[in-house]
Design a protein around this motif. Structure first.
Motif, PDB file in Angstrom:
ATOM      1  N   ASP A   1       0.768  -1.209  -0.663  1.00  0.00           N
ATOM      2  CA  ASP A   1      -0.062   0.674   0.135  1.00  0.00           C
ATOM      3  C   ASP A   1       0.387   1.019  -0.196  1.00  0.00           C
ATOM      4  N   ASP A   2       0.808   2.365   0.239  1.00  0.00           N
ATOM      5  CA  ASP A   2       1.109   3.337  -0.143  1.00  0.00           C
ATOM      6  C   ASP A   2       2.633   3.525   1.047  1.00  0.00           C
ATOM      7  N   GLN A   3       1.446   2.950   2.360  1.00  0.00           N
ATOM      8  CA  GLN A   3       3.719   2.874   3.159  1.00  0.00           C
ATOM      9  C   GLN A   3       4.176   1.720   3.248  1.00  0.00           C
ATOM     10  N   GLY A   4       4.821   1.309   2.105  1.00  0.00           N
ATOM     11  CA  GLY A   4       5.376   0.412   1.809  1.00  0.00           C
ATOM     12  C   GLY A   4       5.382  -1.431   1.023  1.00  0.00           C
ATOM     13  N   PHE A   5       5.585  -2.205   1.173  1.00  0.00           N
ATOM     14  CA  PHE A   5       5.852  -3.592   0.968  1.00  0.00           C
ATOM     15  C   PHE A   5       6.514  -4.624   2.192  1.00  0.00           C
ATOM     16  N   ILE A   6       5.458  -5.494   1.732  1.00  0.00           N
ATOM     17  CA  ILE A   6       5.821  -5.815   3.398  1.00  0.00           C
ATOM     18  C   ILE A   6       6.251  -7.359   2.811  1.00  0.00           C
ATOM     19  N   PHE A   7       7.593  -7.904   3.656  1.00  0.00           N
ATOM     20  CA  PHE A   7       7.513  -9.387   3.389  1.00  0.00           C
ATOM     21  C   PHE A   7       7.512 -10.609   4.595  1.00  0.00           C
ATOM     22  N   TYR A   8       7.415 -11.479   4.742  1.00  0.00           N
ATOM     23  CA  TYR A   8       8.379 -12.523   6.032  1.00  0.00           C
ATOM     24  C   TYR A   8       9.310 -13.039   5.496  1.00  0.00           C
ATOM     25  N   THR A   9       9.535 -13.420   7.350  1.00  0.00           N
ATOM     26  CA  THR A   9      10.934 -13.916   7.279  1.00  0.00           C
ATOM     27  C   THR A   9      11.440 -14.456   8.877  1.00  0.00           C
ATOM     28  N   ASN A  10      12.162 -15.269   8.855  1.00  0.00           N
ATOM     29  CA  ASN A  10      13.299 -15.357  10.178  1.00  0.00           C
ATOM     30  C   ASN A  10      13.716 -14.786  10.608  1.00  0.00           C
ATOM     31  N   LEU A  11      14.245 -14.369  12.051  1.00  0.00           N
ATOM     32  CA  LEU A  11      14.662 -12.882  12.184  1.00  0.00           C
ATOM     33  C   LEU A  11      15.923 -13.796  12.399  1.00  0.00           C
ATOM     34  N   GLY A  12      16.184 -14.754  11.999  1.00  0.00           N
ATOM     35  CA  GLY A  12      17.400 -15.337  12.910  1.00  0.00           C
ATOM     36  C   GLY A  12      18.335 -15.159  10.861  1.00  0.00           C
ATOM     37  N   SER A  13      17.379 -15.403   9.856  1.00  0.00           N
ATOM     38  CA  SER A  13      17.967 -15.360   8.508  1.00  0.00           C
ATOM     39  C   SER A  13      19.015 -14.054   8.474  1.00  0.00           C
ATOM     40  N   ARG A  14      20.116 -15.063   7.169  1.00  0.00           N
ATOM     41  CA  ARG A  14      21.314 -13.969   6.739  1.00  0.00           C
ATOM     42  C   ARG A  14      20.832 -12.605   6.475  1.00  0.00           C
ATOM     43  N   LYS A  15      19.689 -12.331   5.581  1.00  0.00           N
ATOM     44  CA  LYS A  15      19.115 -11.485   5.684  1.00  0.00           C
ATOM     45  C   LYS A  15      18.606 -10.248   6.109  1.00  0.00           C
ATOM     46  N   ALA A  16      17.895 -10.748   6.867  1.00  0.00           N
ATOM     47  CA  ALA A  16      17.189 -10.255   8.687  1.00  0.00           C
ATOM     48  C   ALA A  16      18.329  -9.960   9.847  1.00  0.00           C
ATOM     49  N   LYS A  17      19.669 -10.163   9.591  1.00  0.00           N
ATOM     50  CA  LYS A  17      20.975 -10.079  10.163  1.00  0.00           C
ATOM     51  C   LYS A  17      21.102  -8.692   9.723  1.00  0.00           C
ATOM     52  N   GLN A  18      21.247  -9.235   7.910  1.00  0.00           N
ATOM     53  CA  GLN A  18      21.947  -7.960   7.255  1.00  0.00           C
ATOM     54  C   GLN A  18      21.046  -6.165   7.565  1.00  0.00           C
ATOM     55  N   LEU A  19      19.610  -6.856   7.142  1.00  0.00           N
ATOM     56  CA  LEU A  19      18.973  -5.307   7.675  1.00  0.00           C
ATOM     57  C   LEU A  19      19.287  -4.911   8.727  1.00  0.00           C
ATOM     58  N   ALA A  20      19.493  -5.493   9.502  1.00  0.00           N
ATOM     59  CA  ALA A  20      19.002  -5.168  11.065  1.00  0.00           C
ATOM     60  C   ALA A  20      20.477  -3.974  11.370  1.00  0.00           C
ATOM     61  N   LYS A  21      21.452  -4.190  10.799  1.00  0.00           N
ATOM     62  CA  LYS A  21      22.709  -3.463  10.729  1.00  0.00           C
ATOM     63  C   LYS A  21      22.700  -2.172   9.332  1.00  0.00           C
ATOM     64  N   ASN A  22      21.991  -2.909   8.744  1.00  0.00           N
ATOM     65  CA  ASN A  22      21.788  -1.582   7.140  1.00  0.00           C
ATOM     66  C   ASN A  22      20.191  -1.610   6.655  1.00  0.00           C
ATOM     67  N   ALA A  23      19.355  -1.017   6.654  1.00  0.00           N
ATOM     68  CA  ALA A  23      17.938  -0.959   6.756  1.00  0.00           C
ATOM     69  C   ALA A  23      18.190  -0.885   5.233  1.00  0.00           C
ATOM     70  N   ARG A  24      19.174  -0.348   4.499  1.00  0.00           N
ATOM     71  CA  ARG A  24      18.563  -0.199   3.339  1.00  0.00           C
ATOM     72  C   ARG A  24      18.710  -1.494   2.236  1.00  0.00           C
ATOM     73  N   ILE A  25      17.419  -1.326   1.308  1.00  0.00           N
ATOM     74  CA  ILE A  25      17.452  -2.729   0.404  1.00  0.00           C
ATOM     75  C   ILE A  25      16.403  -2.331  -0.841  1.00  0.00           C
ATOM     76  N   SER A  26      17.087  -3.188  -1.959  1.00  0.00           N
ATOM     77  CA  SER A  26      16.416  -3.334  -3.381  1.00  0.00           C
ATOM     78  C   SER A  26      15.384  -4.306  -3.559  1.00  0.00           C
ATOM     79  N   LEU A  27      14.303  -4.266  -4.471  1.00  0.00           N
ATOM     80  CA  LEU A  27      13.321  -5.123  -4.391  1.00  0.00           C
ATOM     81  C   LEU A  27      13.257  -5.017  -6.222  1.00  0.00           C
ATOM     82  N   HIS A  28      13.305  -6.289  -6.707  1.00  0.00           N
ATOM     83  CA  HIS A  28      13.339  -6.433  -8.257  1.00  0.00           C
ATOM     84  C   HIS A  28      11.893  -7.062  -8.661  1.00  0.00           C
TER      85      HIS A  28
END
Length: 212
Positions: free
Chosen positions: A68-95
């Protein structure tokens, strides 16, 4: 293997500035609906890119679960590589690659963790098998064999046979607040149409055409 001659023309349609709305979310939703209506396999599949502390990019495919206008949502394990990386650098790219329509959309933004209420609401809506899988898999951790994963799944299935499955504390999701959208439409002779929306300080979107 010779790959030089693997190519095709893109000639389904073009994209013009006059056809673009002021709000890129509205246009993305329009394209997503067309991909869904065309009955593509996994039309909501998106590649998400994150980087580790050394600047090494990582990509993987996940499913978009809400937008929606607030953003794009996805779910994951918070211990996953992507979640750990986002915890340190919240910048992300979607394609989003919608090849049969000769289209792709690239989104950049900031990933923000969802609240416990948001996570619980979605988790409880999932099929029981998916809920069990979330418990069984410590995503991105090394395992000895697939049998270990399957055995854990069976054990949990028996444990929660008649009970409600609680939300794992290590499971959650992210909302990507977009900073830019790039819409790409294939064109003849490699003269593709590319438009980029960039969010301005006043909340408005600036639109520019990019050379292909």
């Amino acid at each position: 293997m010779d790959l030089f001659d693997i190519r095709r023309e893109y000639n389904r349609s073009g994209l013009r500035r006059k056809n673009l709305p002021e709000n890129p979310v509205q246009f993305f939703e329009h394209w997503l609906k067309q991909a869904i209506d065309a009955k593509f396999p996994d039309p909501t599949a998106m590649t998400i890119a994150t980087v580790n502390e050394h600047g090494q990019p990582y990509q993987r495919i996940v499913l978009l679960k809400h937008m929606d206008d607030q953003g794009f949502i996805f779910y994951t394990n918070l211990g996953s590589r992507k979640a750990k990386q986002l915890a340190k650098n919240a910048r992300i790219s979607l394609h989003f690659p919608w090849h049969p329509l000769e289209r792709q959309v690239h989104i950049t933004g900031i990933a923000i963790k969802l609240t416990n209420i948001e996570v619980m609401k979605y988790f409880l809506s999932r099929p029981k098998e998916s809920q069990l899988a979330a418990w069984a898999s410590r995503q991105s951790e090394r395992i000895t064999a697939r049998l270990a994963l399957e055995s854990k799944y069976i054990e949990l299935k028996q444990q929660f046979d008649k009970d409600k499955i609680p939300v794992p504390t290590f499971w959650g999701g992210f909302r990507v607040k977009p900073a830019s959208f790039e819409f790409w439409q294939g064109g003849e002779h490699r003269l593709h149409d590319r438009f980029i929306y960039q969010n301005q300080d006043n909340g408005q979107w600036n639109v520019e055409r990019l050379a292909p």
